[in-house]
Design an enzyme around this catalytic site. Structure first.
Site, PDB file in Angstrom:
ATOM      1  CD  GLU A   1      -2.862  -1.192   2.406  1.00  0.00           C
ATOM      2  OE1 GLU A   1      -2.704  -0.346   3.298  1.00  0.00           O
ATOM      3  OE2 GLU A   1      -3.773  -2.026   2.419  1.00  0.00           O
TER       4      GLU A   1
ATOM      5  CD  GLU B   1      -3.600  -5.790   4.025  1.00  0.00           C
ATOM      6  OE1 GLU B   1      -4.434  -4.942   4.432  1.00  0.00           O
ATOM      7  OE2 GLU B   1      -2.373  -5.624   4.092  1.00  0.00           O
TER       8      GLU B   1
HETATM    9  O1  IFM Z   1      -4.113  -2.983   9.259  1.00  0.00           O
HETATM   10  C1  IFM Z   1      -4.050  -2.480   7.960  1.00  0.00           C
HETATM   11  C2  IFM Z   1      -2.886  -3.070   7.217  1.00  0.00           C
HETATM   12  O2  IFM Z   1      -1.680  -2.831   7.868  1.00  0.00           O
HETATM   13  C3  IFM Z   1      -2.792  -2.474   5.838  1.00  0.00           C
HETATM   14  N1  IFM Z   1      -4.054  -2.564   5.150  1.00  0.00           N
HETATM   15  C4  IFM Z   1      -5.232  -2.127   5.836  1.00  0.00           C
HETATM   16  C5  IFM Z   1      -5.318  -2.791   7.205  1.00  0.00           C
HETATM   17  C6  IFM Z   1      -6.580  -2.325   7.940  1.00  0.00           C
HETATM   18  O3  IFM Z   1      -6.562  -0.948   8.108  1.00  0.00           O
END
Ligand code: IFM
Length: 454
Positions: free
Chosen positions: A172, A360
Site C-alpha cells: 500500500e 487483504e
Molecule cells: O491494518 C491495515 C494493514 O496494515 C494495511 N491494510 C489495511 C489494514 C486495515 O486498516
C-alpha cells in the site's frame, strides 16, 4: 452461519491459494530486542496524540516470542499460505548499512518452519516501518531512500532466495505516501500534498528497482507489489459529482496502478496540480513499469464522492452512513461487497494485468469474548459476501490466484492503536491468549471442505 461456496467454484479448486496476512510492526513487539533499530512508527507512537490511547508497538501480539505457537495456529486453520512482512529495522539496523545477523535469524526460523509445513511464504519487504535513521535523512522525500531500499532488497533476496515463494516490494504505497506525507495521520506525520506526490514517486521507483534486484537473486519466486483500492463512487449523477469522482479515482487509484502498468501518471492530476508534480528523472518511469509476476489487491470498502463545488480534491466529502443507510464496520467503513467485483472487472478491462492475489480483505468488528467464544457474525457475513465477489470476478475473466484474510489475529491498527480488531483470532492483550473467533472456525471449515484436501 458457515461460509458457503459452490463446490465447482474456482475458489475451491486446488490451484487457488487461501491464506491469512499480518505485518511485522502490527504483531511482533520486541522493538528494541536483538539490535532492532527504531522505526518511524516507534517515533510516531511516542508523540502525544498521534495514536489512539497512546498505544505503541513495543509488545503488540508478542509474536517475536510466540512465533512458533502462532505458526501452529496458522497451520491449524488449514491455509495454503501465510503473508507476513519483514521489518527493515531488524535487518539493516544502522545507517552505515550494517546487516544484523540476529534479524535475519528471526525470519530464518519463521520461513524455514513455514516451508517445512508446506505453507507458502508470501513476504512483503516494506509494510510501513522505515528505519528512523532514513527518515532523519529525508525519508521517502529523498532519492537516497530509494537506493537504501534496493540495498535492503538485495540483502533479503540474496539471503532467502527461493525460500520465499512470493516477494511483494511494498504494501500500500498510497498509505505510506499520502497518509504519511500528505494527511499527517500516519508516520512520519507530514502534511503537504507536494510531499505526498514526491513520496509516492520514490516508493514506486524503489519498487521497480527493487523488482530488478530481487530477480537477480531468485529463480522461481514471484515478484510484485500490493496496492490498496477504495474505489470512488459518484454520490449523484450530477456532472460535478461525476467529475469529482474521476479525479478522486485518478488521484488515489490510477496514480499508483497506471505507472506500474503503463509507465505514466494520470494526466488529469498533472493538469490540476502542475506545481506539485514530483521530480522525475530520466529512466524512472521505465523502471516503475518493470513487468511484475503478480499484483496484490487490498480491498475493504468504497468511497462515495460528493463534489466540493470547486476543483479541489481535498474538499471531497464522504457521504455518511445516514445518507447511504448501509451497514458500516466498527472502524466506520461501509460494507459494500459489489464494489470489489466492480473494481476487479474494471481494472481488468483497463489494464493488461498480471495474475491477481487479493492480499487483504477483512473487517474490524466490535468483538466480545464471552465464555471463551467470539461470535463475530458481522465479519462472517463480510467475508462470505466478499469471497462470492471474488468468485464472480474469476468467472467473468479476471485471473485471481488467491485470497488472504486480513488479519490472522487482532493487532496494532496504526493510528487506531489496539481499539480496532481485524483478526480472525482474538488476542487478549493482557495475557496474549489467542482464541479462534467464529470467523476463524468458518474459514477453517471452508478450507477443509475443499475436495483435494485429505
Ligand atoms: O491494518 C491495515 C494493514 O496494515 C494495511 N491494510 C489495511 C489494514 C486495515 O486498516
Amino acid at each position: 452461519m458457515t461460509f458457503k461456496l459452490d463446490s465447482n467454484s474456482k475458489l475451491m479448486q486446488p490451484e487457488f491459494t487461501f491464506g491469512v496476512a499480518t505485518a511485522a510492526f502490527q504483531i511482533e513487539g520486541a522493538n528494541t530486542t536483538d539490535n532492532r533499530c527504531p522505526s518511524i512508527w516507534d517515533t510516531f507512537c511516542a508523540q502525544p496524540g498521534k495514536v489512539l490511547g497512546g498505544d505503541d508497538g513495543s509488545v503488540a501480539c508478542d509474536h517475536y516470542n510466540l512465533w512458533l505457537e502462532d505458526i501452529d495456529m496458522i497451520e491449524s486453520l488449514g491455509v495454503d499460505a501465510y503473508r507476513l512482512s519483514i521489518a527493515w529495522p531488524r535487518i539493516i539496523s544502522d545507517i552505515d548499512g550494517t546487516v544484523n545477523a540476529k534479524g535475519l535469524a528471526f525470519y530464518d526460523k519463521i520461513i524455514d518452519e513455514l516451508n517445512r509445513r508446506n505453507i507458502k511464504v508470501f513476504v512483503t519487504l516494506y509494510h510501513w516501518d522505515l528505519p528512523q535513521y532514513l527518515e532523519d535523512q529525508g525519508g521517502w522525500l529523498s532519492r537516497d531512500t530509494v537506493s537504501a531500499f534496493v540495498k535492503y532488497a538485495q540483502v533479503i533476496s540474496e539471503h532467502f532466495q527461493d525460500r520465499i515463494y512470493s516477494y511483494a516490494t511494498f504494501n500500500e504505497p498510497w498509505c505510506s505516501a499520502y497518509l504519511g506525507y500528505q494527511y499527517g495521520v500516519h508516520a512520519p506525520g507530514h502534511t503537504s500534498r507536494k510531499e505526498g506526490l514526491q513520496a509516492a514517486h520514490h516508493l514506486l521507483l524503489a519498487h521497480g528497482l527493487g523488482v530488478e534486484e530481487i530477480r537477480k537473486h531468485t529463480t522461481a519466486a514471484q515478484v510484485g507489489i500490493v496496492l490498496n483500492f477504495t474505489p470512488g463512487y459518484s454520490a449523484t449523477q450530477s456532472v460535478e459529482d461525476i467529475r469529482a469522482t474521476q479525479i478522486y479515482n485518478d488521484y488515489n487509484s490510477h496514480w499508483y496502478i497506471q505507472p506500474l502498468m503503463q509507465g505514466s501518471y494520470p494526466e488529469s492530476i498533472q493538469v490540476l496540480y502542475p506545481s506539485e508534480m514530483p521530480s522525475i528523472e530520466a529512466g524512472d518511469m521505465q523502471a516503475i513499469n518493470t513487468p511484475i509476476d503478480f499484483l496484490g489487491i487490498n480491498f475493504y470498502t468504497r468511497y462515495v464522492v460528493e463534489a466540493p463545488g470547486a476543483d479541489c480534491i481535498e474538499d471531497f466529502q464522504q457521504v455518511s452512513q445516514q445518507h447511504t443507510g448501509a451497514e458500516h464496520t466498527h472502524i466506520g467503513w461501509e460494507i459494500h461487497a459489489p464494489a470489489l467485483y466492480r473494481l476487479l472487472t474494471e481494472l481488468n478491462q483497463r489494464y493488461a494485468l498480471p495474475p491477481i492475489y487479493i492480499t487483504e480483505n477483512g473487517a474490524a468488528c466490535d468483538d466480545h469474548l464471552i465464555d471463551g467464544e467470539v461470535n463475530d457474525l458481522q465479519r462472517c457475513h463480510y467475508l462470505q459476501q466478499h469471497l462470492q465477489m471474488v468468485d464472480k470476478a474469476i468467472v467473468d475473466g479476471v485471473d485471481i490466484r488467491g485470497y488472504f484474510a486480513w488479519s490472522l489475529m487482532d493487532n496494532f491498527e496504526w493510528a487506531e492503536g489496539y481499539s480496532k480488531r481485524f483478526g480472525l483470532v482474538h488476542v487478549d492483550y493482557s495475557t496474549q491468549k489467542r482464541t479462534l473467533k467464529k470467523s476463524a472456525l468458518n474459514f477453517k471449515a471452508l478450507l477443509n471442505s475443499r475436495s483435494h484436501i485429505a
